[in-house]
Design a protein around this motif. Structure first.
Motif, PDB file in Angstrom:
ATOM      1  N   GLY A 191      23.696  35.333 101.185  1.00 14.40           N
ATOM      2  CA  GLY A 191      22.341  35.459 100.683  1.00 14.40           C
ATOM      3  C   GLY A 191      21.622  36.640 101.313  1.00 14.40           C
ATOM      4  N   GLY A 192      20.484  36.947 100.764  1.00 19.59           N
ATOM      5  CA  GLY A 192      19.701  38.055 101.284  1.00 19.59           C
ATOM      6  C   GLY A 192      18.624  38.440 100.313  1.00 19.59           C
ATOM      7  N   LEU A 193      18.156  39.654 100.490  1.00 23.84           N
ATOM      8  CA  LEU A 193      17.066  40.172  99.661  1.00 23.84           C
ATOM      9  C   LEU A 193      17.630  41.127  98.621  1.00 23.84           C
ATOM     10  CD1 LEU A 193      14.002  40.490  99.165  1.00 23.84           C
ATOM     11  CD2 LEU A 193      14.055  42.362 100.847  1.00 23.84           C
ATOM     12  N   ALA A 194      17.201  40.951  97.382  1.00 24.65           N
ATOM     13  CA  ALA A 194      17.617  41.850  96.309  1.00 24.65           C
ATOM     14  C   ALA A 194      16.408  42.175  95.451  1.00 24.65           C
ATOM     15  CB  ALA A 194      18.710  41.209  95.457  1.00 24.65           C
ATOM     16  N   GLN A 195      16.482  43.278  94.785  1.00 22.30           N
ATOM     17  CA  GLN A 195      15.420  43.636  93.847  1.00 22.30           C
ATOM     18  C   GLN A 195      15.736  43.064  92.472  1.00 22.30           C
ATOM     19  OE1 GLN A 195      15.016  47.926  93.976  1.00 22.30           O
ATOM     20  NE2 GLN A 195      13.485  47.785  95.605  1.00 22.30           N
ATOM     21  N   ALA A 196      14.717  42.846  91.696  1.00 23.50           N
ATOM     22  CA  ALA A 196      14.918  42.386  90.327  1.00 23.50           C
ATOM     23  C   ALA A 196      15.835  43.360  89.593  1.00 23.50           C
ATOM     24  CB  ALA A 196      13.582  42.275  89.608  1.00 23.50           C
ATOM     25  N   GLY A 197      16.791  42.793  88.888  1.00 24.40           N
ATOM     26  CA  GLY A 197      17.779  43.612  88.198  1.00 24.40           C
ATOM     27  C   GLY A 197      19.010  43.903  89.024  1.00 24.40           C
ATOM     28  N   GLY A 198      18.943  43.566  90.302  1.00 25.99           N
ATOM     29  CA  GLY A 198      20.058  43.835  91.187  1.00 25.99           C
ATOM     30  C   GLY A 198      21.086  42.716  91.196  1.00 25.99           C
ATOM     31  N   SER A 199      22.010  42.806  92.147  1.00 28.87           N
ATOM     32  CA  SER A 199      23.114  41.860  92.232  1.00 28.87           C
ATOM     33  C   SER A 199      23.326  41.386  93.666  1.00 28.87           C
ATOM     34  CB  SER A 199      24.411  42.506  91.731  1.00 28.87           C
ATOM     35  OG  SER A 199      24.311  42.902  90.377  1.00 28.87           O
ATOM     36  N   LEU A 200      23.855  40.210  93.770  1.00 34.10           N
ATOM     37  CA  LEU A 200      24.300  39.652  95.044  1.00 34.10           C
ATOM     38  C   LEU A 200      25.524  38.802  94.766  1.00 34.10           C
ATOM     39  CD1 LEU A 200      21.112  38.338  96.929  1.00 34.10           C
ATOM     40  CD2 LEU A 200      22.612  40.205  97.660  1.00 34.10           C
ATOM     41  N   ARG A 201      26.383  38.673  95.765  1.00 29.96           N
ATOM     42  CA  ARG A 201      27.513  37.767  95.640  1.00 29.96           C
ATOM     43  C   ARG A 201      27.498  36.786  96.794  1.00 29.96           C
ATOM     44  NH1 ARG A 201      34.084  38.634  95.558  1.00 29.96           N
ATOM     45  NH2 ARG A 201      33.769  38.970  97.808  1.00 29.96           N
TER      46      ARG A 201
ATOM     47  N   VAL B 196      14.542  37.377  95.594  1.00 26.96           N
ATOM     48  CA  VAL B 196      14.544  38.466  94.628  1.00 26.96           C
ATOM     49  C   VAL B 196      13.120  38.980  94.492  1.00 26.96           C
ATOM     50  CG1 VAL B 196      15.131  39.183  92.297  1.00 26.96           C
ATOM     51  CG2 VAL B 196      16.455  37.376  93.411  1.00 26.96           C
ATOM     52  N   SER B 197      12.938  40.229  94.805  1.00 26.52           N
ATOM     53  CA  SER B 197      11.612  40.826  94.729  1.00 26.52           C
ATOM     54  C   SER B 197      11.415  41.504  93.377  1.00 26.52           C
ATOM     55  CB  SER B 197      11.416  41.839  95.857  1.00 26.52           C
ATOM     56  OG  SER B 197      12.351  42.893  95.721  1.00 26.52           O
ATOM     57  N   SER B 198      10.183  41.481  92.925  1.00 24.82           N
ATOM     58  CA  SER B 198       9.876  42.093  91.619  1.00 24.82           C
ATOM     59  C   SER B 198       9.557  43.566  91.762  1.00 24.82           C
ATOM     60  CB  SER B 198       8.712  41.366  90.973  1.00 24.82           C
ATOM     61  OG  SER B 198       7.588  41.410  91.833  1.00 24.82           O
TER      62      SER B 198
ATOM     63  N   GLN C 207      28.821  35.279  91.712  1.00 22.03           N
ATOM     64  CA  GLN C 207      28.364  36.637  91.454  1.00 22.03           C
ATOM     65  C   GLN C 207      27.090  36.564  90.629  1.00 22.03           C
ATOM     66  OE1 GLN C 207      29.659  39.714  92.474  1.00 22.03           O
ATOM     67  NE2 GLN C 207      27.757  40.516  91.589  1.00 22.03           N
ATOM     68  N   MET C 208      26.023  37.112  91.164  1.00 21.24           N
ATOM     69  CA  MET C 208      24.721  37.040  90.508  1.00 21.24           C
ATOM     70  C   MET C 208      24.289  38.448  90.115  1.00 21.24           C
ATOM     71  SD  MET C 208      22.847  34.226  92.963  1.00 21.24           S
ATOM     72  CE  MET C 208      22.880  35.303  94.393  1.00 21.24           C
ATOM     73  N   ASN C 209      24.183  38.681  88.838  1.00 21.31           N
ATOM     74  CA  ASN C 209      23.750  39.972  88.311  1.00 21.31           C
ATOM     75  C   ASN C 209      22.424  39.822  87.586  1.00 21.31           C
ATOM     76  OD1 ASN C 209      26.199  41.075  89.217  1.00 21.31           O
ATOM     77  ND2 ASN C 209      27.218  40.637  87.270  1.00 21.31           N
ATOM     78  N   SER C 210      21.794  40.932  87.324  1.00 20.34           N
ATOM     79  CA  SER C 210      20.516  40.940  86.607  1.00 20.34           C
ATOM     80  C   SER C 210      19.553  39.922  87.209  1.00 20.34           C
ATOM     81  CB  SER C 210      20.738  40.652  85.126  1.00 20.34           C
ATOM     82  OG  SER C 210      21.609  41.588  84.545  1.00 20.34           O
ATOM     83  N   LEU C 211      19.431  39.959  88.498  1.00 16.46           N
ATOM     84  CA  LEU C 211      18.611  38.971  89.193  1.00 16.46           C
ATOM     85  C   LEU C 211      17.151  39.070  88.788  1.00 16.46           C
ATOM     86  CD1 LEU C 211      20.285  39.171  92.691  1.00 16.46           C
ATOM     87  CD2 LEU C 211      20.035  37.096  91.329  1.00 16.46           C
ATOM     88  N   LYS C 212      16.518  37.920  88.783  1.00 21.23           N
ATOM     89  CA  LYS C 212      15.106  37.807  88.439  1.00 21.23           C
ATOM     90  C   LYS C 212      14.374  37.160  89.613  1.00 21.23           C
ATOM     91  CE  LYS C 212      16.337  36.836  83.609  1.00 21.23           C
ATOM     92  NZ  LYS C 212      16.192  35.860  82.497  1.00 21.23           N
ATOM     93  N   PRO C 213      13.080  37.420  89.744  1.00 19.84           N
ATOM     94  CA  PRO C 213      12.320  36.765  90.828  1.00 19.84           C
ATOM     95  C   PRO C 213      12.450  35.242  90.790  1.00 19.84           C
ATOM     96  CG  PRO C 213      11.046  38.547  89.900  1.00 19.84           C
ATOM     97  CD  PRO C 213      12.265  38.406  89.026  1.00 19.84           C
ATOM     98  N   GLU C 214      12.592  34.679  89.614  1.00 22.76           N
ATOM     99  CA  GLU C 214      12.721  33.221  89.527  1.00 22.76           C
ATOM    100  C   GLU C 214      14.074  32.707  90.002  1.00 22.76           C
ATOM    101  OE1 GLU C 214      11.756  35.332  87.102  1.00 22.76           O
ATOM    102  OE2 GLU C 214      12.523  34.690  85.127  1.00 22.76           O
TER     103      GLU C 214
END
Length: 122
Positions: free
Chosen positions: A8-18, A120-122, A81-88
């Protein structure tokens, strides 16, 4: 079965995390693995799950097409795998294991890992 989730961690909206979830047991391949999440003030919700063989997956409508679950039975690890991340998508994410699909889908899995926070930050 002991489970440990990380990634886990911090990602921007539209980004990805695994996210990864490592299991302690060599019987790992006998278990259906699930991912859940819980946002602040909300109940824990089902994200998705994968069969022991890795062939069959199920996803919540909210993540379908954006998130992908996979597993490596040789490494006793399941991935999210999480792509196209959203703040929600911001939540604490948990992995779970059970031999029965109904237990996973209902959130009543026998084994749970500690959560890992995704923001996920907007």
């Amino acid at each position: 079965v002991q489970l440990q989730a990380f990634g886990g961690g911090l990602a921007q909206a539209g980004g990805s995390l695994r996210l990864s979830c490592a299991a302690s047991e060599r019987t790992f391949s006998h278990h259906i693995m699930g991912w859940f999440r819980q946002a602040p003030g909300n109940e824990r919700e089902f994200v998705g799950c994968i069969s022991g063989s890795g062939i069959i997956t199920y996803y919540a409508d909210s993540v379908k097409g954006r998130f992908t679950i996979s597993r490596d039975n040789a490494k006793t690890t399941v991935y999210l795998q999480m792509n196209s991340l959203k703040p929600e998508d911001t939540a604490v994410y948990y992995c779970a294991a059970d031999s029965r699909l109904l237990s996973i889908r209902s959130g009543a899995a026998a084994y749970w890992g500690q959560g890992t926070l995704v923001t996920v930050s907007s």
